[in-house]
Write a protein that holds these residues in place. Structure first.
Motif, PDB file in Angstrom:
ATOM      1  N   VAL A 184      -1.347  27.181  31.333  1.00 41.80           N
ATOM      2  CA  VAL A 184      -1.136  25.878  31.992  1.00 41.80           C
ATOM      3  C   VAL A 184      -0.596  26.244  33.392  1.00 41.80           C
ATOM      4  O   VAL A 184       0.332  27.158  33.480  1.00 41.80           O
ATOM      5  N   GLU A 185      -1.108  25.506  34.177  1.00 40.85           N
ATOM      6  CA  GLU A 185      -0.569  25.756  35.706  1.00 40.85           C
ATOM      7  C   GLU A 185      -0.198  24.211  36.119  1.00 40.85           C
ATOM      8  O   GLU A 185      -0.519  23.261  36.076  1.00 40.85           O
ATOM      9  N   VAL A 186       1.174  24.542  36.542  1.00 44.88           N
ATOM     10  CA  VAL A 186       1.795  23.244  37.060  1.00 44.88           C
ATOM     11  C   VAL A 186       1.824  23.112  38.571  1.00 44.88           C
ATOM     12  O   VAL A 186       2.095  24.052  39.214  1.00 44.88           O
ATOM     13  N   LYS A 187       1.471  21.852  39.179  1.00 44.18           N
ATOM     14  CA  LYS A 187       1.325  21.871  40.606  1.00 44.18           C
ATOM     15  C   LYS A 187       2.347  20.580  41.312  1.00 44.18           C
ATOM     16  O   LYS A 187       2.464  19.648  40.337  1.00 44.18           O
ATOM     17  N   ASN A 188       2.921  20.786  42.195  1.00 45.14           N
ATOM     18  CA  ASN A 188       3.414  19.455  42.836  1.00 45.14           C
ATOM     19  C   ASN A 188       4.733  19.125  42.272  1.00 45.14           C
ATOM     20  O   ASN A 188       4.954  18.002  42.134  1.00 45.14           O
ATOM     21  N   ALA A 189       5.490  19.923  41.399  1.00 44.16           N
ATOM     22  CA  ALA A 189       6.696  19.515  40.513  1.00 44.16           C
ATOM     23  C   ALA A 189       7.836  20.160  40.866  1.00 44.16           C
ATOM     24  O   ALA A 189       7.945  21.258  41.657  1.00 44.16           O
ATOM     25  N   ASP A 190       8.897  19.711  40.892  1.00 44.36           N
ATOM     26  CA  ASP A 190       9.992  19.895  41.400  1.00 44.36           C
ATOM     27  C   ASP A 190      10.525  21.178  40.324  1.00 44.36           C
ATOM     28  O   ASP A 190       9.897  21.313  39.443  1.00 44.36           O
ATOM     29  N   MET A 230      -5.268  24.491  31.729  1.00 48.85           N
ATOM     30  CA  MET A 230      -5.091  23.166  31.802  1.00 48.85           C
ATOM     31  C   MET A 230      -4.217  23.160  33.236  1.00 48.85           C
ATOM     32  O   MET A 230      -3.344  23.952  33.341  1.00 48.85           O
ATOM     33  N   VAL A 231      -4.435  22.290  34.096  1.00 49.82           N
ATOM     34  CA  VAL A 231      -3.593  21.863  35.399  1.00 49.82           C
ATOM     35  C   VAL A 231      -2.881  20.634  35.225  1.00 49.82           C
ATOM     36  O   VAL A 231      -3.550  19.906  35.001  1.00 49.82           O
ATOM     37  N   ILE A 232      -1.562  20.763  35.538  1.00 45.58           N
ATOM     38  CA  ILE A 232      -0.698  19.559  35.474  1.00 45.58           C
ATOM     39  C   ILE A 232      -0.275  19.088  37.048  1.00 45.58           C
ATOM     40  O   ILE A 232       0.281  20.042  37.642  1.00 45.58           O
ATOM     41  N   ASP A 233      -0.853  18.128  37.556  1.00 43.07           N
ATOM     42  CA  ASP A 233      -0.282  17.756  38.869  1.00 43.07           C
ATOM     43  C   ASP A 233       0.861  16.652  38.817  1.00 43.07           C
ATOM     44  O   ASP A 233       0.399  15.565  38.337  1.00 43.07           O
ATOM     45  N   PRO A 239       2.350  12.355  35.460  1.00 41.86           N
ATOM     46  CA  PRO A 239       1.348  13.647  35.633  1.00 41.86           C
ATOM     47  C   PRO A 239       0.207  13.500  35.490  1.00 41.86           C
ATOM     48  O   PRO A 239      -0.448  12.674  34.326  1.00 41.86           O
ATOM     49  N   GLN A 240      -0.811  13.904  36.454  1.00 38.51           N
ATOM     50  CA  GLN A 240      -2.315  14.043  35.990  1.00 38.51           C
ATOM     51  C   GLN A 240      -2.633  15.307  35.434  1.00 38.51           C
ATOM     52  O   GLN A 240      -2.497  16.351  35.963  1.00 38.51           O
TER      53      GLN A 240
END
Length: 344
Positions: A184-190, A230-233, A239-240
């Motif tokens: 899982v890759e998390v993007k643009n999250a604090d 899986m990418v979580i934006d 979240p998208q």
């Protein structure tokens, strides 16, 4: 008793209280308070409770315990997590100079019931980080300890609840990723949201419940299928998810989380998560039993197929048993046949 010149340590938030112990080699010891937010009478009662535990030798370095304790507070009886530790730097000094006693600290966190036991590992980790902070901030112990202790509930107990509230009906994909060990890759999250998601995935995975070799092989297999990461934006209010997977099993359990969100009890969410993992393990064990029977019986093979079709999580279970049975020719043949049936 012997009283340490070093201040003692510990405790809390909400209705959290803390006491501190310095225990020399003899059975005699004294307790001095570093920090608490309990009323004086309740703090004395908690100190007495901890003293009894120390006398019995019921505290092990870095390993927390949970017990029910009655205190003079509105809640009356509450769950108490308590854990002892010593500062590494001071322990080294004590070893070098025999006349110096390294103080021992006891941290106590109080909550509504003994359900804190479901968060014991998280709280153990929290205490480990406190110990690291104390080693770095030896000079100003109190200023370092107090703010850290007061955020224990938010930091250690609430991440699962925050993730449920953030993802809502998209939680099924997160549960699916945790069960299947999909990267899982998390993007643009604090920073806090990223940590929360990471903790949720760790708590929802079958790590420690399924053989270690199986987990390692699964991780390697899923990492090799990079297109399935899986990418979580988190750039928007919701979240998208990209390349997200799901199945009926995860969707059913997602509903249990969403229904539980009305009460807003973090301990309930953790219990649902434990039940989710327990059911997944039961399904894996059932499938493995059917596969053993199917090695010699065609009707059992059909039962395997029906089970995979109806359990709601056939895609993940098949991957797990495939990895586990890779070295067993008969079982591997059964799994290959099941894969073909499932594809069709």
């Amino acid at each position: 008793g012997s009283r340490s010149s070093q201040p003692g340590a510990a405790a809390g938030d909400g209705s959290a209280g803390g006491t501190v112990a310095h225990t020399p080699s003899t059975e005699d010891f004294s307790l001095s308070l570093l920090d608490t937010n309990l009323p004086a009478e309740a703090e004395t009662e908690l100190r007495s409770f901890i003293a009894k535990r120390l006398t019995k030798g019921a505290l092990f370095e870095g390993m927390g315990n949970v017990a029910s304790v009655g205190l003079s507070i509105p809640e009356g009886k509450v769950g108490c997590y308590y854990c002892s530790f010593q500062q590494e730097s001071l322990l080294e000094m004590a070893t070098l100079e025999s006349d110096i006693n390294a103080p021992e600290y006891v941290v106590c966190f109080l909550g509504g019931s003994e359900k804190e036991d479901t968060f014991r590992l998280e709280l153990d980790k929290y205490i480990q980080n406190l110990k690291i902070n104390l080693d770095l901030e030896q000079k100003n112990l109190e200023a370092c300890v107090s703010p850290y202790l007061r955020s224990w509930f938010e930091d250690a107990i609430c991440p699962i609840q925050r993730v449920v509230q953030l993802f809502q009906d998209k939680l099924a994909s997160l549960l699916h990723a945790a069960l299947s060990y999909t990267p899982v890759e998390v993007k643009n999250a604090d920073e806090r949201t990223e940590k929360d998601i990471s903790r949720f995935l760790a708590a929802a995975s079958l790590q420690g419940l399924v053989q270690e070799g199986t987990m390692t092989s699964l991780c390697i297999a899923m990492t090799e299928e990079q297109h399935k990461s899986m990418v979580i934006d988190c750039s928007g209010p919701q979240p998208q998810l990209h390349n997200a997977g799901s199945n009926r099993f995860c969707e059913d359990w997602m509903q249990a989380f969403v229904n539980g969100a009305e009460g807003g009890n973090p301990f309930l969410f953790r219990q649902i998560l434990e039940n989710f993992k327990l059911k997944a393990i039961q399904d894996i064990n059932n499938l493995k039993r059917f596969i053993r029977q199917a090695e010699m019986n065609h009707y059992a093979l059909f039962k395997c197929y029906l089970f995979l079709k109806n359990c709601g999580s056939g895609d993940i279970l098949l991957k797990i048993v495939k990895v586990e049975h890779a070295e067993m020719p008969e079982a591997r043949n059964v799994v290959t046949v099941l894969e073909e049936f499932m594809r069709e």
